[in-house]
Design a protein around this motif. Structure first.
Motif, PDB file in Angstrom:
ATOM      1  N   TYR A  32      48.284  39.615  37.503  1.00 32.33           N
ATOM      2  CA  TYR A  32      48.804  38.857  36.375  1.00 32.33           C
ATOM      3  C   TYR A  32      49.886  39.686  35.685  1.00 32.33           C
ATOM      4  CZ  TYR A  32      45.132  35.364  36.681  1.00 32.33           C
ATOM      5  OH  TYR A  32      44.316  34.353  37.108  1.00 32.33           O
ATOM      6  N   ARG A  93      41.896  42.409  37.919  1.00 31.05           N
ATOM      7  CA  ARG A  93      40.590  43.017  37.774  1.00 31.05           C
ATOM      8  C   ARG A  93      40.075  43.470  39.136  1.00 31.05           C
ATOM      9  NH1 ARG A  93      36.656  40.019  36.725  1.00 31.05           N
ATOM     10  NH2 ARG A  93      35.305  41.481  35.614  1.00 31.05           N
TER      11      ARG A  93
ATOM     12  N   TYR B  33      38.671  51.115  25.781  1.00 33.07           N
ATOM     13  CA  TYR B  33      39.618  52.038  26.393  1.00 33.07           C
ATOM     14  C   TYR B  33      40.098  53.041  25.350  1.00 33.07           C
ATOM     15  CZ  TYR B  33      40.115  47.841  29.377  1.00 33.07           C
ATOM     16  OH  TYR B  33      39.895  46.724  30.159  1.00 33.07           O
ATOM     17  N   HIS B  48      37.887  54.549  30.338  1.00 29.63           N
ATOM     18  CA  HIS B  48      37.450  53.172  30.187  1.00 29.63           C
ATOM     19  C   HIS B  48      35.931  53.118  30.204  1.00 29.63           C
ATOM     20  CE1 HIS B  48      36.927  49.078  32.472  1.00 29.63           C
ATOM     21  NE2 HIS B  48      36.738  48.907  31.171  1.00 29.63           N
ATOM     22  N   GLN B  55      33.398  53.847  33.084  1.00 26.33           N
ATOM     23  CA  GLN B  55      33.838  53.205  34.310  1.00 26.33           C
ATOM     24  C   GLN B  55      34.914  54.017  35.016  1.00 26.33           C
ATOM     25  OE1 GLN B  55      32.365  50.451  35.238  1.00 26.33           O
ATOM     26  NE2 GLN B  55      33.611  49.587  36.858  1.00 26.33           N
ATOM     27  N   ASP B  56      35.782  54.605  34.212  1.00 25.07           N
ATOM     28  CA  ASP B  56      36.901  55.354  34.773  1.00 25.07           C
ATOM     29  C   ASP B  56      37.331  56.382  33.742  1.00 25.07           C
ATOM     30  OD1 ASP B  56      40.030  54.380  36.429  1.00 25.07           O
ATOM     31  OD2 ASP B  56      39.367  56.321  35.682  1.00 25.07           O
ATOM     32  N   ASP B  97      35.117  40.828  28.938  1.00 24.64           N
ATOM     33  CA  ASP B  97      35.162  40.876  30.387  1.00 24.64           C
ATOM     34  C   ASP B  97      35.886  39.648  30.905  1.00 24.64           C
ATOM     35  OD1 ASP B  97      32.680  41.435  32.995  1.00 24.64           O
ATOM     36  OD2 ASP B  97      34.750  42.096  32.744  1.00 24.64           O
ATOM     37  N   GLY B  98      36.632  39.813  31.979  1.00 20.88           N
ATOM     38  CA  GLY B  98      37.348  38.695  32.558  1.00 20.88           C
ATOM     39  C   GLY B  98      36.515  37.992  33.604  1.00 20.88           C
ATOM     40  N   GLY B 100      36.708  36.722  37.626  1.00 19.79           N
ATOM     41  CA  GLY B 100      37.463  36.851  38.853  1.00 19.79           C
ATOM     42  C   GLY B 100      38.568  37.863  38.695  1.00 19.79           C
ATOM     43  N   ALA B 101      39.765  37.516  39.127  1.00 22.12           N
ATOM     44  CA  ALA B 101      40.888  38.437  39.039  1.00 22.12           C
ATOM     45  C   ALA B 101      41.599  38.354  37.698  1.00 22.12           C
ATOM     46  CB  ALA B 101      41.885  38.157  40.166  1.00 22.12           C
ATOM     47  N   ARG B 102      41.280  37.347  36.905  1.00 22.47           N
ATOM     48  CA  ARG B 102      41.994  37.138  35.657  1.00 22.47           C
ATOM     49  C   ARG B 102      41.675  38.257  34.672  1.00 22.47           C
ATOM     50  NH1 ARG B 102      44.896  33.093  33.746  1.00 22.47           N
ATOM     51  NH2 ARG B 102      45.323  33.068  31.525  1.00 22.47           N
ATOM     52  N   ILE B 103      42.706  38.759  34.046  1.00 22.05           N
ATOM     53  CA  ILE B 103      42.505  39.810  33.074  1.00 22.05           C
ATOM     54  C   ILE B 103      42.561  39.233  31.667  1.00 22.05           C
ATOM     55  CG2 ILE B 103      43.388  41.624  34.552  1.00 22.05           C
ATOM     56  CD1 ILE B 103      46.057  41.374  33.265  1.00 22.05           C
ATOM     57  N   THR B 104      41.894  39.896  30.762  1.00 17.52           N
ATOM     58  CA  THR B 104      41.817  39.411  29.394  1.00 17.52           C
ATOM     59  C   THR B 104      42.664  40.280  28.482  1.00 17.52           C
ATOM     60  OG1 THR B 104      39.823  40.717  29.053  1.00 17.52           O
ATOM     61  CG2 THR B 104      39.526  38.419  29.697  1.00 17.52           C
ATOM     62  N   GLU B 105      42.971  39.732  27.338  1.00 14.90           N
ATOM     63  CA  GLU B 105      43.793  40.419  26.354  1.00 14.90           C
ATOM     64  C   GLU B 105      43.069  41.640  25.822  1.00 14.90           C
ATOM     65  OE1 GLU B 105      44.643  37.878  23.099  1.00 14.90           O
ATOM     66  OE2 GLU B 105      45.440  39.461  21.827  1.00 14.90           O
ATOM     67  N   ALA B 106      43.788  42.742  25.737  1.00 17.31           N
ATOM     68  CA  ALA B 106      43.243  43.958  25.138  1.00 17.31           C
ATOM     69  C   ALA B 106      43.735  44.036  23.698  1.00 17.31           C
ATOM     70  CB  ALA B 106      43.671  45.188  25.926  1.00 17.31           C
TER      71      ALA B 106
END
Lengths: 112, 117
Positions: A32, A93, B33, B48, B55-56, B97-98, B100-106
């Protein structure tokens, strides 16, 4: 992560439309495109996000061509308060985790 | 709804001292983050959290930096002992959390400006 390339800086005048283009030649299928805005002494703020074609909200429009190798953030009729740094981010993601990754951004200065 | 809050907004400490930065994410956001911006450089990712788990943490500069997120709520970033090169603005961000592949606003906090003298 796909690498992004943006202009380092841009100048405009109040009332003009500003278009900031970001190149992301290595964008992946699931990626995205997200744009953030940052004012001095503040954290980045989400502006808009898209996957393909055109997205519009109350702040800006995002144009993404069919090949998705670039995107253009369009700010209609800018004002002095739009002076900020604008960041283009590309990612997804992968593995269930997404980390917003910032480049140098484009410093936009709006003149009276 | 309160946004991401960071404390303190500004801290000046001497080299060798310890400083602890705090971040309160938006309630319900599992992702947290930490970032750092050194003067003239880009905003760099530090680590993160997903809930209370790291996570990272690939962006953490060295073992003088320790981040915790007890109970998956607020997070702290401790620098001990601080060095001159640790000066910069530390940003915290949180997101839902998003799917699938979609990312969410930070959502980012205002940042903590750390000056080590």
């Amino acid at each position: 992560l796909a690498k992004t390339t943006q202009p380092i800086s841009m100048d405009s005048y109040e009332g003009q439309e500003v278009n900031i283009t970001c190149s992301h030649n290595n964008i992946a299928t699931n990626d995205y495109i997200t744009w953030y805005q940052q004012f001095p002494s503040q954290g980045p703020r989400f502006i808009i996000q898209g996957y393909k074609t055109k997205v519009t909200n109350e702040v800006a429009s995002l144009f993404i061509p069919a090949d998705r190798k670039s995107s253009t953030l369009s700010l209609p009729r800018v004002s002095l308060s739009d002076t900020a740094v604008y960041y283009c981010l590309v990612g997804d993601r992968t593995g269930g985790s997404y980390i917003p990754t910032f480049g140098r951004g484009t410093s936009l200065i709006v003149h009276p | 709804e309160a946004g991401v809050t960071q404390f303190p907004s500004h801290s000046v400490i001497e080299k060798g001292q310890t400083v602890t930065l705090r971040c309160d994410p938006i309630s319900g956001h599992d992702n947290l983050y930490w970032y750092r911006r050194v003067m003239g450089k880009e905003i760099k990712f530090l680590l993160h959290f997903v809930k209370e788990s790291k996570q990272d943490e690939s962006g953490m500069p060295n073992n003088r930096f320790l981040a915790e997120r007890t109970g998956g709520t607020y997070s702290t970033l401790k620098v001990q002992p601080a060095e001159l090169e640790d000066s910069g603005v530390y940003f915290c961000a949180s997101s839902q959390d998003g799917v699938g592949a979609r990312i969410t606003e930070a959502f980012f906090g205002q940042g903590t400006r750390l000056t080590v003298v």
